[in-house]
Design a protein around this motif. Sequence first.
Motif, PDB file in Angstrom:
ATOM      1  N   PHE A   8      37.913  31.972  39.348  1.00 17.69           N
ATOM      2  CA  PHE A   8      38.493  31.377  40.548  1.00 17.69           C
ATOM      3  C   PHE A   8      37.405  31.032  41.557  1.00 17.69           C
ATOM      4  O   PHE A   8      36.484  31.807  41.767  1.00 17.69           O
ATOM      5  CB  PHE A   8      39.450  32.370  41.220  1.00 17.69           C
ATOM      6  CG  PHE A   8      40.654  32.679  40.394  1.00 17.69           C
ATOM      7  CD1 PHE A   8      41.830  31.979  40.572  1.00 17.69           C
ATOM      8  CD2 PHE A   8      40.614  33.686  39.442  1.00 17.69           C
ATOM      9  CE1 PHE A   8      42.944  32.265  39.822  1.00 17.69           C
ATOM     10  CE2 PHE A   8      41.730  33.975  38.681  1.00 17.69           C
ATOM     11  CZ  PHE A   8      42.896  33.263  38.864  1.00 17.69           C
ATOM     12  N   LEU A  10      37.217  30.067  45.555  1.00 18.13           N
ATOM     13  CA  LEU A  10      37.943  29.943  46.807  1.00 18.13           C
ATOM     14  C   LEU A  10      37.703  28.562  47.408  1.00 18.13           C
ATOM     15  O   LEU A  10      36.600  28.022  47.318  1.00 18.13           O
ATOM     16  CB  LEU A  10      37.499  31.016  47.797  1.00 18.13           C
ATOM     17  CG  LEU A  10      37.797  32.467  47.414  1.00 18.13           C
ATOM     18  CD1 LEU A  10      37.213  33.415  48.454  1.00 18.13           C
ATOM     19  CD2 LEU A  10      39.284  32.697  47.243  1.00 18.13           C
ATOM     20  N   ARG A  16      37.212  35.991  51.647  1.00 15.39           N
ATOM     21  CA  ARG A  16      37.787  37.058  50.822  1.00 15.39           C
ATOM     22  C   ARG A  16      38.702  38.001  51.588  1.00 15.39           C
ATOM     23  O   ARG A  16      39.625  38.566  51.004  1.00 15.39           O
ATOM     24  CB  ARG A  16      36.685  37.898  50.177  1.00 15.39           C
ATOM     25  CG  ARG A  16      35.861  37.167  49.163  1.00 15.39           C
ATOM     26  CD  ARG A  16      34.789  38.070  48.595  1.00 15.39           C
ATOM     27  NE  ARG A  16      33.985  37.368  47.606  1.00 15.39           N
ATOM     28  CZ  ARG A  16      33.123  37.946  46.800  1.00 15.39           C
ATOM     29  NH1 ARG A  16      32.926  39.255  46.884  1.00 15.39           N
ATOM     30  NH2 ARG A  16      32.452  37.235  45.931  1.00 15.39           N
ATOM     31  N   VAL A  21      44.464  36.071  50.710  1.00 15.28           N
ATOM     32  CA  VAL A  21      43.560  36.334  49.591  1.00 15.28           C
ATOM     33  C   VAL A  21      43.687  37.791  49.163  1.00 15.28           C
ATOM     34  O   VAL A  21      43.784  38.087  47.960  1.00 15.28           O
ATOM     35  CB  VAL A  21      42.104  35.980  49.958  1.00 15.28           C
ATOM     36  CG1 VAL A  21      41.162  36.314  48.813  1.00 15.28           C
ATOM     37  CG2 VAL A  21      41.992  34.506  50.355  1.00 15.28           C
ATOM     38  N   GLY A  24      46.721  38.082  47.191  1.00 20.69           N
ATOM     39  CA  GLY A  24      46.549  37.491  45.863  1.00 20.69           C
ATOM     40  C   GLY A  24      45.800  38.409  44.919  1.00 20.69           C
ATOM     41  O   GLY A  24      46.156  38.544  43.743  1.00 20.69           O
ATOM     42  N   VAL A  25      44.772  39.056  45.420  1.00 18.87           N
ATOM     43  CA  VAL A  25      44.021  40.019  44.612  1.00 18.87           C
ATOM     44  C   VAL A  25      44.936  41.172  44.210  1.00 18.87           C
ATOM     45  O   VAL A  25      44.964  41.581  43.042  1.00 18.87           O
ATOM     46  CB  VAL A  25      42.780  40.528  45.370  1.00 18.87           C
ATOM     47  CG1 VAL A  25      42.135  41.704  44.647  1.00 18.87           C
ATOM     48  CG2 VAL A  25      41.772  39.403  45.575  1.00 18.87           C
ATOM     49  N   ALA A  81      49.819  33.778  40.262  1.00 15.43           N
ATOM     50  CA  ALA A  81      49.071  32.522  40.187  1.00 15.43           C
ATOM     51  C   ALA A  81      49.495  31.577  41.310  1.00 15.43           C
ATOM     52  O   ALA A  81      48.659  30.863  41.887  1.00 15.43           O
ATOM     53  CB  ALA A  81      49.268  31.869  38.832  1.00 15.43           C
ATOM     54  N   GLN A  83      50.327  32.348  44.277  1.00 15.60           N
ATOM     55  CA  GLN A  83      49.626  32.736  45.505  1.00 15.60           C
ATOM     56  C   GLN A  83      48.229  32.120  45.539  1.00 15.60           C
ATOM     57  O   GLN A  83      47.785  31.604  46.563  1.00 15.60           O
ATOM     58  CB  GLN A  83      49.538  34.256  45.614  1.00 15.60           C
ATOM     59  CG  GLN A  83      50.865  34.925  45.885  1.00 15.60           C
ATOM     60  CD  GLN A  83      50.718  36.439  45.971  1.00 15.60           C
ATOM     61  OE1 GLN A  83      49.741  36.946  46.505  1.00 15.60           O
ATOM     62  NE2 GLN A  83      51.688  37.147  45.442  1.00 15.60           N
ATOM     63  N   TRP A  84      47.534  32.183  44.402  1.00 18.45           N
ATOM     64  CA  TRP A  84      46.163  31.672  44.340  1.00 18.45           C
ATOM     65  C   TRP A  84      46.104  30.152  44.486  1.00 18.45           C
ATOM     66  O   TRP A  84      45.098  29.617  44.945  1.00 18.45           O
ATOM     67  CB  TRP A  84      45.487  32.130  43.047  1.00 18.45           C
ATOM     68  CG  TRP A  84      45.035  33.552  43.149  1.00 18.45           C
ATOM     69  CD1 TRP A  84      45.799  34.677  42.988  1.00 18.45           C
ATOM     70  CD2 TRP A  84      43.728  34.006  43.471  1.00 18.45           C
ATOM     71  NE1 TRP A  84      45.037  35.796  43.185  1.00 18.45           N
ATOM     72  CE2 TRP A  84      43.765  35.417  43.479  1.00 18.45           C
ATOM     73  CE3 TRP A  84      42.534  33.361  43.737  1.00 18.45           C
ATOM     74  CZ2 TRP A  84      42.633  36.176  43.759  1.00 18.45           C
ATOM     75  CZ3 TRP A  84      41.412  34.123  44.007  1.00 18.45           C
ATOM     76  CH2 TRP A  84      41.472  35.522  44.019  1.00 18.45           C
ATOM     77  N   ARG A  85      47.160  29.452  44.094  1.00 20.49           N
ATOM     78  CA  ARG A  85      47.169  27.987  44.241  1.00 20.49           C
ATOM     79  C   ARG A  85      47.011  27.565  45.700  1.00 20.49           C
ATOM     80  O   ARG A  85      46.571  26.458  45.978  1.00 20.49           O
ATOM     81  CB  ARG A  85      48.462  27.409  43.681  1.00 20.49           C
ATOM     82  CG  ARG A  85      48.483  27.309  42.195  1.00 20.49           C
ATOM     83  CD  ARG A  85      49.722  26.577  41.678  1.00 20.49           C
ATOM     84  NE  ARG A  85      49.808  26.741  40.247  1.00 20.49           N
ATOM     85  CZ  ARG A  85      50.493  27.695  39.634  1.00 20.49           C
ATOM     86  NH1 ARG A  85      51.218  28.549  40.334  1.00 20.49           N
ATOM     87  NH2 ARG A  85      50.500  27.792  38.330  1.00 20.49           N
ATOM     88  N   ALA A  88      42.706  28.504  46.238  1.00 17.84           N
ATOM     89  CA  ALA A  88      41.629  28.492  45.245  1.00 17.84           C
ATOM     90  C   ALA A  88      41.929  27.504  44.115  1.00 17.84           C
ATOM     91  O   ALA A  88      43.066  27.096  43.908  1.00 17.84           O
ATOM     92  CB  ALA A  88      41.438  29.893  44.662  1.00 17.84           C
ATOM     93  N   TRP A  90      40.710  27.022  39.786  1.00 18.07           N
ATOM     94  CA  TRP A  90      40.194  27.864  38.718  1.00 18.07           C
ATOM     95  C   TRP A  90      40.023  27.115  37.420  1.00 18.07           C
ATOM     96  O   TRP A  90      40.539  26.018  37.237  1.00 18.07           O
ATOM     97  CB  TRP A  90      41.056  29.100  38.510  1.00 18.07           C
ATOM     98  CG  TRP A  90      42.508  28.879  38.186  1.00 18.07           C
ATOM     99  CD1 TRP A  90      43.063  28.682  36.950  1.00 18.07           C
ATOM    100  CD2 TRP A  90      43.599  28.880  39.104  1.00 18.07           C
ATOM    101  NE1 TRP A  90      44.424  28.567  37.060  1.00 18.07           N
ATOM    102  CE2 TRP A  90      44.780  28.684  38.364  1.00 18.07           C
ATOM    103  CE3 TRP A  90      43.698  29.034  40.485  1.00 18.07           C
ATOM    104  CZ2 TRP A  90      46.040  28.628  38.958  1.00 18.07           C
ATOM    105  CZ3 TRP A  90      44.938  28.979  41.079  1.00 18.07           C
ATOM    106  CH2 TRP A  90      46.086  28.780  40.314  1.00 18.07           C
TER     107      TRP A  90
END
Length: 97
Positions: A8, A10, A16, A21, A24-25, A81, A83-85, A88, A90
């Motif tokens: 990924f 950012l 971070r 974030v 998401g982690v 996933a 959340q990460w969209r 970030a 990837w």
Amino acid sequence: MIRHLVLFKLDEGVERDEPRVVAGVKAFQELADQIPELEFWECAWNITDRPIAYDFAVNSAVADTDALKRYIEHPAHQAAAGQWREFATWVIADYEF
């Protein structure tokens, strides 16, 4: 066995320690206990600072392509996933070992 790797990056300006974030982690950290198809699971922040480096990595393994499909489609994975969209991009690699 199939290894599923995700790296990924950012988005520009995203840090971070931002709450989204951190959430998401946490969502990724909890997947190992939520998805039975996962034979192996680890995720962590990159510790090096190089221009070509990605920021966060997922290293996981599943038994076969059917298990990989179930993992990818699992609601907990889809939610994490998603959340990460928001912050970030990837790349992935899936290979047999």
